[in-house]
Structure formats: structure tokens, C-alpha cells
Design a protein around this motif. Structure first.
Motif, PDB file in Angstrom:
ATOM      1  N   LEU A  36       0.826  -1.216   0.000  1.00 55.88           N
ATOM      2  CA  LEU A  36       0.000   0.000   0.000  1.00 55.88           C
ATOM      3  C   LEU A  36       0.855   1.257   0.000  1.00 55.88           C
ATOM      4  CD1 LEU A  36      -2.816  -1.032   2.518  1.00 55.88           C
ATOM      5  CD2 LEU A  36      -3.021  -0.735   0.043  1.00 55.88           C
ATOM      6  N   GLN A  37       1.958   1.243   0.757  1.00 57.44           N
ATOM      7  CA  GLN A  37       2.859   2.394   0.780  1.00 57.44           C
ATOM      8  C   GLN A  37       3.473   2.634  -0.594  1.00 57.44           C
ATOM      9  OE1 GLN A  37       5.480   1.159   3.946  1.00 57.44           O
ATOM     10  NE2 GLN A  37       4.420   2.422   5.478  1.00 57.44           N
ATOM     11  N   LYS A  38       3.855   1.551  -1.271  1.00 51.50           N
ATOM     12  CA  LYS A  38       4.433   1.670  -2.611  1.00 51.50           C
ATOM     13  C   LYS A  38       3.407   2.237  -3.593  1.00 51.50           C
ATOM     14  CE  LYS A  38       6.819  -0.953  -6.210  1.00 51.50           C
ATOM     15  NZ  LYS A  38       7.302  -2.307  -6.620  1.00 51.50           N
ATOM     16  N   ARG A  39       2.164   1.755  -3.491  1.00 59.20           N
ATOM     17  CA  ARG A  39       1.102   2.247  -4.378  1.00 59.20           C
ATOM     18  C   ARG A  39       0.820   3.721  -4.112  1.00 59.20           C
ATOM     19  NH1 ARG A  39      -3.257  -2.788  -4.080  1.00 59.20           N
ATOM     20  NH2 ARG A  39      -2.048  -4.266  -5.365  1.00 59.20           N
ATOM     21  N   ARG A  44       1.156   9.381  -5.839  1.00 57.91           N
ATOM     22  CA  ARG A  44       1.597  10.766  -5.635  1.00 57.91           C
ATOM     23  C   ARG A  44       2.463  11.244  -6.796  1.00 57.91           C
ATOM     24  NH1 ARG A  44       2.093   9.132  -0.136  1.00 57.91           N
ATOM     25  NH2 ARG A  44       4.314   8.708  -0.431  1.00 57.91           N
ATOM     26  N   LYS A  45       3.323  10.370  -7.305  1.00 59.98           N
ATOM     27  CA  LYS A  45       4.169  10.731  -8.447  1.00 59.98           C
ATOM     28  C   LYS A  45       3.325  11.000  -9.689  1.00 59.98           C
ATOM     29  CE  LYS A  45       8.361   8.263  -7.021  1.00 59.98           C
ATOM     30  NZ  LYS A  45       9.292   7.148  -7.331  1.00 59.98           N
ATOM     31  N   LYS A  46       2.295  10.175  -9.906  1.00 57.42           N
ATOM     32  CA  LYS A  46       1.428  10.367 -11.069  1.00 57.42           C
ATOM     33  C   LYS A  46       0.653  11.672 -10.971  1.00 57.42           C
ATOM     34  CE  LYS A  46       0.791   5.468 -12.193  1.00 57.42           C
ATOM     35  NZ  LYS A  46      -0.184   4.344 -12.290  1.00 57.42           N
ATOM     36  N   ILE A  47       0.163  11.985  -9.780  1.00 53.26           N
ATOM     37  CA  ILE A  47      -0.581  13.241  -9.585  1.00 53.26           C
ATOM     38  C   ILE A  47       0.335  14.439  -9.816  1.00 53.26           C
ATOM     39  CG2 ILE A  47      -1.746  14.669  -7.862  1.00 53.26           C
ATOM     40  CD1 ILE A  47      -2.853  12.063  -6.647  1.00 53.26           C
ATOM     41  N   ALA A  48       1.564  14.368  -9.297  1.00 52.17           N
ATOM     42  CA  ALA A  48       2.523  15.463  -9.496  1.00 52.17           C
ATOM     43  C   ALA A  48       2.830  15.652 -10.973  1.00 52.17           C
ATOM     44  CB  ALA A  48       3.806  15.179  -8.721  1.00 52.17           C
TER      45      ALA A  48
END
Length: 206
Positions: A36-39, A44-48
Motif C-alpha cells: 500500500l505504501q508503494k502504491r 503521488r508521483k502520477k498526480i505530481a
């Protein structure tokens, strides 16, 4: 100050520590937490990335709007030529820009607007395409952007324009051979070519 975790969350954490297998392996619950932490990190990277792209698109839209207003307000070939020389090259970080027109009553040759009797330069590169992105040899760059000298290859996006008479080609070029590749999005430059065509049609009738 950093907020203290709730007693319930603290109890869960303690249970995870206490329930850790003695042989050092990871429990199923701990493995699920890691997944879950990895996902969450990937999300967050995709949103950024989406936010950065949105900002870039906003900047391009604003520059396109400003350029199009200047193009629309052009009342002569000289004014149109000046707009190409300033806003299109500066605002869009293009190294070169040219418009090629054929089978029209010619006027004095301008820096960025060129008139031809019958054939447009590099017409064979277009084929049946309306828009074409391509790496070009030095001699091909020279035929598209004749006011500059070329010793090396470059790249360009070529866009056909719909004119009431003759034919037209908008060319935007770069010194970088890979700048204009088949993968780039040409939506904005296609829109610019359509606006330029409308203005050129008006100038043709003057």
C-alpha cells in the motif's frame, strides 16, 4: 510540533512489532502495508506529473492565444511576417519559422513568408499527410528556411494550410534533429496553422 499518534494507532503499531516473526521474515500484514505504501508513492508521483503537465498546457494555451490575436489583427503581409519573426520564434522557442505559398500573386520576398510559382519545398515529405514531423538533412532545412545557413541536420513540423487559392505550408524548425518527432502532440500548432490560413485567405483578397 509533530502530532502524537492516537492510542489506537499506537496499539496497532505495537502489535505489528510484537507479532513480527522471530526468524526475521515479514508477516502478511506487514507485506500488505508495504504494498500500500508503494502504491501511494506511485500515485503521488502520477498526480505530481499530471499537475506539471497541466501547468505546461496552460502556458502553451496562453502563448497560443496571444499569438493568434496578433495574427488575426495583421492587416498586411509585413505585419504577419513581423508576428512570425517575433512571437512564434520567441514564445515557442522555435529556431526557425516559414510560410510557403504557391500559385499566388507574389509580393516582395519577406524573411518568413515565401512565394512559389508551382511547387512548395519538400512537398514530397508530406505525401497525403496534413501534418508531418520529421528529421531533415541540411539541404532540406535550407529549402524550408532559406534565410539561414545550415551545415547540419535538424527537424521540423510541416503543416498544410487550407487556402482559397493555391497552397500553403507552415514550417516550424529546430536545430535539434530529434526536437520534432512523430511522438509530439501537434494539436496547438495545427490550430495555429488553421488561424494563419484564415488570415492569409483574407490578405489574398486585398
Amino acid at each position: 510540533s509533530t502530532p502524537k499518534p492516537s492510542s489506537a494507532a499506537s496499539d496497532v503499531y505495537k502489535r505489528q512489532i510484537n507479532n513480527r516473526p522471530k526468524d526475521g521474515t515479514i508477516s502478511l500484514a506487514q507485506k500488505q502495508i508495504q504494498i500500500l505504501q508503494k502504491r501511494n508513492t506511485e500515485m503521488r508521483k502520477k498526480i505530481a506529473l499530471l499537475v506539471r503537465r497541466a501547468k505546461i498546457n496552460d502556458e502553451i494555451f496562453e502563448k497560443t492565444r496571444s499569438l493568434n490575436l496578433s495574427v488575426i489583427n495583421s492587416t498586411s503581409w509585413n505585419e504577419l511576417n513581423e508576428t512570425l519573426a517575433t512571437q512564434m520564434i520567441i514564445d515557442f522557442d522555435a529556431d526557425f519559422v516559414s510560410i510557403h505559398l504557391k500559385e499566388l500573386d507574389t509580393i516582395n520576398e519577406l524573411d518568413h513568408i515565401h512565394f512559389h510559382d508551382k511547387k512548395l519545398p519538400c512537398e514530397a515529405l508530406m505525401g497525403n499527410q496534413v501534418t508531418q514531423c520529421s528529421s531533415l538533412r541540411a539541404e532540406e532545412m535550407g529549402s524550408l528556411f532559406p534565410i539561414d545557413q545550415y551545415n547540419e541536420a535538424g527537424s521540423a513540423v510541416l503543416l498544410k494550410m487550407k487556402l482559397v487559392r493555391g497552397g500553403g505550408l507552415l514550417c516550424i524548425g529546430s536545430n535539434e534533429p530529434t526536437m520534432f518527432s512523430q511522438e509530439i502532440d501537434t494539436m496547438f500548432v495545427r490550430y495555429m496553422a488553421d488561424v494563419l490560413a484564415c488570415v492569409i485567405n483574407r490578405l489574398i483578397e486585398l
